[in-house]
Design a protein around this motif. Structure first.
Motif, PDB file in Angstrom:
ATOM      1  N   SER A 263      26.974 -59.614  17.051  1.00  0.00           N
ATOM      2  CA  SER A 263      25.605 -59.172  17.269  1.00  0.00           C
ATOM      3  C   SER A 263      24.739 -60.347  17.677  1.00  0.00           C
ATOM      4  CB  SER A 263      25.032 -58.549  15.992  1.00  0.00           C
ATOM      5  OG  SER A 263      24.864 -59.541  14.999  1.00  0.00           O
ATOM      6  N   VAL A 264      23.573 -60.025  18.226  1.00  0.00           N
ATOM      7  CA  VAL A 264      22.599 -61.055  18.572  1.00  0.00           C
ATOM      8  C   VAL A 264      22.137 -61.785  17.322  1.00  0.00           C
ATOM      9  CG1 VAL A 264      20.270 -61.434  19.482  1.00  0.00           C
ATOM     10  CG2 VAL A 264      21.840 -59.917  20.687  1.00  0.00           C
ATOM     11  N   GLU A 265      22.088 -61.086  16.195  1.00  0.00           N
ATOM     12  CA  GLU A 265      21.641 -61.713  14.948  1.00  0.00           C
ATOM     13  C   GLU A 265      22.555 -62.866  14.542  1.00  0.00           C
ATOM     14  OE1 GLU A 265      18.727 -61.267  13.560  1.00  0.00           O
ATOM     15  OE2 GLU A 265      18.399 -59.909  15.253  1.00  0.00           O
ATOM     16  N   GLU A 266      23.842 -62.740  14.821  1.00  0.00           N
ATOM     17  CA  GLU A 266      24.758 -63.846  14.515  1.00  0.00           C
ATOM     18  C   GLU A 266      24.426 -65.067  15.362  1.00  0.00           C
ATOM     19  OE1 GLU A 266      28.934 -63.245  14.237  1.00  0.00           O
ATOM     20  OE2 GLU A 266      28.739 -61.213  13.430  1.00  0.00           O
ATOM     21  N   LEU A 267      24.061 -64.836  16.604  1.00  0.00           N
ATOM     22  CA  LEU A 267      23.649 -65.963  17.455  1.00  0.00           C
ATOM     23  C   LEU A 267      22.374 -66.593  16.918  1.00  0.00           C
ATOM     24  CD1 LEU A 267      24.166 -64.458  21.039  1.00  0.00           C
ATOM     25  CD2 LEU A 267      25.859 -65.548  19.547  1.00  0.00           C
ATOM     26  N   ARG A 268      21.475 -65.759  16.456  1.00  0.00           N
ATOM     27  CA  ARG A 268      20.196 -66.244  15.948  1.00  0.00           C
ATOM     28  C   ARG A 268      20.382 -67.105  14.705  1.00  0.00           C
ATOM     29  NH1 ARG A 268      15.669 -63.510  17.426  1.00  0.00           N
ATOM     30  NH2 ARG A 268      16.889 -61.585  17.611  1.00  0.00           N
ATOM     31  N   ALA A 269      21.416 -66.819  13.924  1.00  0.00           N
ATOM     32  CA  ALA A 269      21.625 -67.507  12.652  1.00  0.00           C
ATOM     33  C   ALA A 269      22.382 -68.830  12.797  1.00  0.00           C
ATOM     34  CB  ALA A 269      22.375 -66.590  11.684  1.00  0.00           C
ATOM     35  N   LEU A 270      22.827 -69.171  14.007  1.00  0.00           N
ATOM     36  CA  LEU A 270      23.592 -70.407  14.190  1.00  0.00           C
ATOM     37  C   LEU A 270      22.782 -71.628  13.779  1.00  0.00           C
ATOM     38  CD1 LEU A 270      25.441 -69.960  17.612  1.00  0.00           C
ATOM     39  CD2 LEU A 270      26.509 -70.312  15.377  1.00  0.00           C
ATOM     40  N   SER A 271      23.460 -72.581  13.134  1.00  0.00           N
ATOM     41  CA  SER A 271      22.796 -73.823  12.738  1.00  0.00           C
ATOM     42  C   SER A 271      23.842 -74.912  12.610  1.00  0.00           C
ATOM     43  CB  SER A 271      22.057 -73.647  11.403  1.00  0.00           C
ATOM     44  OG  SER A 271      22.980 -73.325  10.369  1.00  0.00           O
ATOM     45  N   GLY A 272      23.385 -76.130  12.536  1.00  0.00           N
ATOM     46  CA  GLY A 272      24.280 -77.263  12.339  1.00  0.00           C
ATOM     47  C   GLY A 272      25.286 -77.400  13.473  1.00  0.00           C
ATOM     48  N   LYS A 273      26.532 -77.715  13.118  1.00  0.00           N
ATOM     49  CA  LYS A 273      27.589 -77.902  14.124  1.00  0.00           C
ATOM     50  C   LYS A 273      28.528 -76.691  14.112  1.00  0.00           C
ATOM     51  CE  LYS A 273      29.027 -81.895  15.332  1.00  0.00           C
ATOM     52  NZ  LYS A 273      29.701 -83.212  15.476  1.00  0.00           N
ATOM     53  N   LYS A 274      27.929 -75.522  14.296  1.00  0.00           N
ATOM     54  CA  LYS A 274      28.691 -74.279  14.356  1.00  0.00           C
ATOM     55  C   LYS A 274      28.487 -73.636  15.724  1.00  0.00           C
ATOM     56  CE  LYS A 274      28.014 -73.470   9.398  1.00  0.00           C
ATOM     57  NZ  LYS A 274      27.409 -72.591   8.374  1.00  0.00           N
ATOM     58  N   PHE A 275      29.516 -72.917  16.181  1.00  0.00           N
ATOM     59  CA  PHE A 275      29.371 -72.238  17.463  1.00  0.00           C
ATOM     60  C   PHE A 275      30.195 -70.964  17.495  1.00  0.00           C
ATOM     61  CE2 PHE A 275      33.133 -74.743  18.049  1.00  0.00           C
ATOM     62  CZ  PHE A 275      33.868 -74.218  19.103  1.00  0.00           C
ATOM     63  N   LEU A 276      29.842 -70.085  18.423  1.00  0.00           N
ATOM     64  CA  LEU A 276      30.449 -68.766  18.556  1.00  0.00           C
ATOM     65  C   LEU A 276      30.849 -68.503  20.002  1.00  0.00           C
ATOM     66  CD1 LEU A 276      27.756 -66.855  16.494  1.00  0.00           C
ATOM     67  CD2 LEU A 276      30.204 -66.708  15.957  1.00  0.00           C
ATOM     68  N   LEU A 277      31.738 -67.549  20.188  1.00  0.00           N
ATOM     69  CA  LEU A 277      31.967 -66.970  21.506  1.00  0.00           C
ATOM     70  C   LEU A 277      30.956 -65.851  21.691  1.00  0.00           C
ATOM     71  CD1 LEU A 277      33.950 -66.919  23.983  1.00  0.00           C
ATOM     72  CD2 LEU A 277      35.111 -65.049  22.801  1.00  0.00           C
ATOM     73  N   ASP A 278      30.331 -65.795  22.862  1.00  0.00           N
ATOM     74  CA  ASP A 278      29.278 -64.810  23.086  1.00  0.00           C
ATOM     75  C   ASP A 278      29.815 -63.388  22.975  1.00  0.00           C
ATOM     76  OD1 ASP A 278      26.485 -64.206  24.023  1.00  0.00           O
ATOM     77  OD2 ASP A 278      27.629 -63.221  25.616  1.00  0.00           O
ATOM     78  N   LEU A 279      28.955 -62.473  22.545  1.00  0.00           N
ATOM     79  CA  LEU A 279      29.373 -61.088  22.355  1.00  0.00           C
ATOM     80  C   LEU A 279      29.480 -60.300  23.648  1.00  0.00           C
ATOM     81  CD1 LEU A 279      26.394 -58.942  20.997  1.00  0.00           C
ATOM     82  CD2 LEU A 279      26.101 -61.300  21.742  1.00  0.00           C
ATOM     83  N   HIS A 280      28.876 -60.791  24.755  1.00  0.00           N
ATOM     84  CA  HIS A 280      28.915 -60.064  26.018  1.00  0.00           C
ATOM     85  C   HIS A 280      29.789 -60.737  27.080  1.00  0.00           C
ATOM     86  CE1 HIS A 280      24.907 -58.440  24.533  1.00  0.00           C
ATOM     87  NE2 HIS A 280      25.610 -57.355  24.766  1.00  0.00           N
ATOM     88  N   LEU A 281      29.685 -62.051  27.198  1.00  0.00           N
ATOM     89  CA  LEU A 281      30.350 -62.775  28.286  1.00  0.00           C
ATOM     90  C   LEU A 281      31.482 -63.631  27.726  1.00  0.00           C
ATOM     91  CD1 LEU A 281      27.218 -63.841  30.363  1.00  0.00           C
ATOM     92  CD2 LEU A 281      28.550 -61.724  30.477  1.00  0.00           C
ATOM     93  N   PRO A 282      32.712 -63.352  28.102  1.00  0.00           N
ATOM     94  CA  PRO A 282      33.873 -63.957  27.432  1.00  0.00           C
ATOM     95  C   PRO A 282      34.133 -65.422  27.759  1.00  0.00           C
ATOM     96  CG  PRO A 282      34.590 -62.537  29.219  1.00  0.00           C
ATOM     97  CD  PRO A 282      33.106 -62.346  29.101  1.00  0.00           C
ATOM     98  N   GLU A 283      33.394 -66.017  28.675  1.00  0.00           N
ATOM     99  CA  GLU A 283      33.589 -67.437  28.975  1.00  0.00           C
ATOM    100  C   GLU A 283      32.351 -68.239  28.600  1.00  0.00           C
ATOM    101  OE1 GLU A 283      34.605 -67.066  33.040  1.00  0.00           O
ATOM    102  OE2 GLU A 283      36.655 -66.428  32.627  1.00  0.00           O
ATOM    103  N   LEU A 284      31.562 -67.691  27.675  1.00  0.00           N
ATOM    104  CA  LEU A 284      30.316 -68.327  27.270  1.00  0.00           C
ATOM    105  C   LEU A 284      30.369 -68.652  25.782  1.00  0.00           C
ATOM    106  CD1 LEU A 284      27.654 -68.973  28.811  1.00  0.00           C
ATOM    107  CD2 LEU A 284      26.685 -66.931  27.742  1.00  0.00           C
ATOM    108  N   LEU A 285      30.162 -69.930  25.461  1.00  0.00           N
ATOM    109  CA  LEU A 285      30.086 -70.376  24.072  1.00  0.00           C
ATOM    110  C   LEU A 285      28.624 -70.576  23.707  1.00  0.00           C
ATOM    111  CD1 LEU A 285      33.014 -72.975  24.098  1.00  0.00           C
ATOM    112  CD2 LEU A 285      33.079 -70.580  23.360  1.00  0.00           C
ATOM    113  N   VAL A 286      28.320 -70.366  22.431  1.00  0.00           N
ATOM    114  CA  VAL A 286      26.935 -70.385  21.982  1.00  0.00           C
ATOM    115  C   VAL A 286      26.778 -71.370  20.835  1.00  0.00           C
ATOM    116  CG1 VAL A 286      24.958 -68.976  21.314  1.00  0.00           C
ATOM    117  CG2 VAL A 286      26.885 -67.918  22.527  1.00  0.00           C
ATOM    118  N   PHE A 287      25.839 -72.292  20.982  1.00  0.00           N
ATOM    119  CA  PHE A 287      25.568 -73.327  19.989  1.00  0.00           C
ATOM    120  C   PHE A 287      24.112 -73.203  19.525  1.00  0.00           C
ATOM    121  CE2 PHE A 287      29.164 -74.774  22.357  1.00  0.00           C
ATOM    122  CZ  PHE A 287      29.913 -75.561  21.486  1.00  0.00           C
ATOM    123  N   PRO A 288      23.754 -73.840  18.429  1.00  0.00           N
ATOM    124  CA  PRO A 288      22.363 -73.786  17.975  1.00  0.00           C
ATOM    125  C   PRO A 288      21.410 -74.389  19.013  1.00  0.00           C
ATOM    126  CG  PRO A 288      23.784 -74.604  16.220  1.00  0.00           C
ATOM    127  CD  PRO A 288      24.619 -74.565  17.466  1.00  0.00           C
TER     128      PRO A 288
END
Length: 462
Positions: free
Chosen positions: A167-192
């Motif tokens: 969800s977008v909320e998971e992206l919103r909650a990112l902090s520190g040195k954590k990252f996610l794979l985007d929920l829509h675009l499979p070649e996009l990583l998301v950092f704080p």
């Protein structure tokens, strides 16, 4: 003049939505990036004040050959900065208007009841203090590497990978040195937000591209097959062009146009670093390109991301959200309508994506509606990416909700608009409008650990 010219080019790139402040500065080719960054940042910070002074002093009317971005830089340094230590003929031009500009600055302070320059900024800073924080998006450049290798690289640098976002909320909650794979675009990583990769090895070697998520949508929604011929009509600084090349796997041809020599030089550097070989760059106004030219007889896809007000950009710096004048907005919308109509005249064209980084209906739905009135017998508006939460303004015209909108609050991206037009009766896609592969990835996701390896591991050495 080099410093002021480079700063003006960055401002123009921000206005066009070509990228964020840092990426445009670092990709500018200017040797002293900190000096350039400081000048552009301060010019943006004083943006509303500078626009007021330019209007009240009628500087652009008096000096019709002076571009507005350059005028802002010159007036900032003249009145608030170091006092124009360089600049050649432009410095002399600005100094001719110094007395009038200083008088307008004094008048503005009296009107607002303030005594210092910083106090002039208080209203703009207060308005922007609540601006949403957009994450740092990192597009994996599949021309050089793959998602799982990039994930492993960041893990070795001490980052914690949390998997694919739900969800977008998971992206919103990112902090520190954590990252996610985007929920829509499979070649996009998301950092704080504020994570800086400009000195990272993967960025300097072209293995990752720092590109906002919304800016990735046009190439994904265009979805050309390998071997396609594409026009990128307003291409610089090249992030979307490099994305198209990655989708093509460098098999095909991308005709990339831009009128500015410096922007094309910057673009050439970016594309070379990204390993793009499918592009053909030309310093040319897209509106002068003849649709019937045999060179473009095989162009089936076209990406049009024209100059716009940039009202959706939230990373341009404090004060950068000032509304354009009604005159400028009319001029932009007129150019956008003309460019879109011209683009739809290419005889082999099957699919077109029109995008802006503007929030204004005049530059978005109204432009698309005008194109459909003129070319609606040949092209239809596609319901683009139904899973995307923000849609076009339904009140604009019937079917406008088929367009996409993006915003910091709803999608945690820059403000953006995307419309997909497709030729009628020629293998039209299903109403979903995402190309089949992209639709599958967007719906189901592709976890890096499960992704097939298409490149050899290129860790430490790259």
């Amino acid at each position: 003049m080099a410093l002021y010219g480079a700063a003006a080019a960055v401002l123009e790139g921000l206005e066009r939505g070509d990228g964020g402040l840092k990426s445009l500065v670092y990709n500018s080719g200017f040797p002293h990036v900190r000096q350039l960054y400081a000048l552009v940042s301060e010019t943006l910070r004083y943006g509303p004040v500078l626009e007021k002074l330019l209007a009240d002093a009628a500087l652009l009317q008096a000096e019709k050959k002076l571009p507005a971005p350059l005028a802002k830089v010159l007036v900032y340094d003249l009145l608030f900065g170091k006092g124009l230590k360089c600049g050649g003929r432009w410095k002399a031009l600005a100094r001719r208007h110094r007395a009038r500009l200083e008088a307008e600055l004094a008048r503005l302070k009296v009107q607002r009841g303030v005594s210092s320059n910083e106090e002039l900024l208080a209203p703009a800073q207060a308005a922007s203090s609540g601006a949403p924080q957009v994450p740092r998006y990192v597009r994996v450049n599949t021309l050089k590497t793959c998602v799982d290798d990039v994930v492993e690289f960041f893990k070795r640098q001490g980052y914690s990978y949390l998997g694919k976002a739900a969800s977008v909320e998971e992206l919103r909650a990112l902090s520190g040195k954590k990252f996610l794979l985007d929920l829509h675009l499979p070649e996009l990583l998301v950092f704080p937000p504020q994570t800086d990769f400009h000195d990272n090895l993967l960025y300097t070697s072209g293995h990752i591209i720092l590109q906002d998520k919304a800016s990735c949508l046009p190439a994904v929604l265009l979805g050309p097959a390998a071997g396609s011929h594409i026009i990128d009509a307003c291409a610089a600084p090249g992030n979307k062009t490099s994305h198209l090349a990655a989708i093509l796997k460098n098999k095909g041809r991308i005709f990339a146009f831009d009128v500015d020599t410096k922007r094309l030089a910057t673009m050439n550097t970016l594309l070379t670093r990204a390993g793009v070989t499918a592009s053909r760059l030309a310093q040319r106004d897209f509106l002068t390109v003849e649709p019937g030219d045999p060179a473009y007889s095989r162009v089936t896809h076209l990406l049009l991301d024209p100059s716009c007000s940039g009202s959706g950009m939230v990373t341009r710096g404090p004060g950068a959200e000032a509304a354009p004048s009604a005159e400028r907005l009319r001029a932009l919308a007129g150019f956008q309508r003309k460019a879109l109509s011209h683009a739809l005249r290419f005889p082999a064209l099957r699919r077109l994506v029109y995008s802006t980084c503007s929030l204004r209906r005049e530059e978005n739905e109204d432009v698309v509606q005008a194109a459909l009135r003129e070319h609606g017998s040949a092209f239809r508006l596609v319901n683009a990416f139904p899973a995307w939460p923000c849609r076009g303004v339904a009140a604009a015209f019937p079917g406008a909700e088929g367009c996409l909108r993006a915003s910091p609050a709803a999608t945690l991206t820059q403000g953006f608009f995307v419309a997909v037009l497709e030729r009628r009766g020629e293998g039209a896609a299903a109403p979903s409008s995402l190309p089949a592969a992209a639709e599958e990835n967007a719906q189901h996701g592709t976890e890096p650990e499960a992704a097939p390896r298409k490149r050899k591991r290129q860790r430490g050495k790259e």
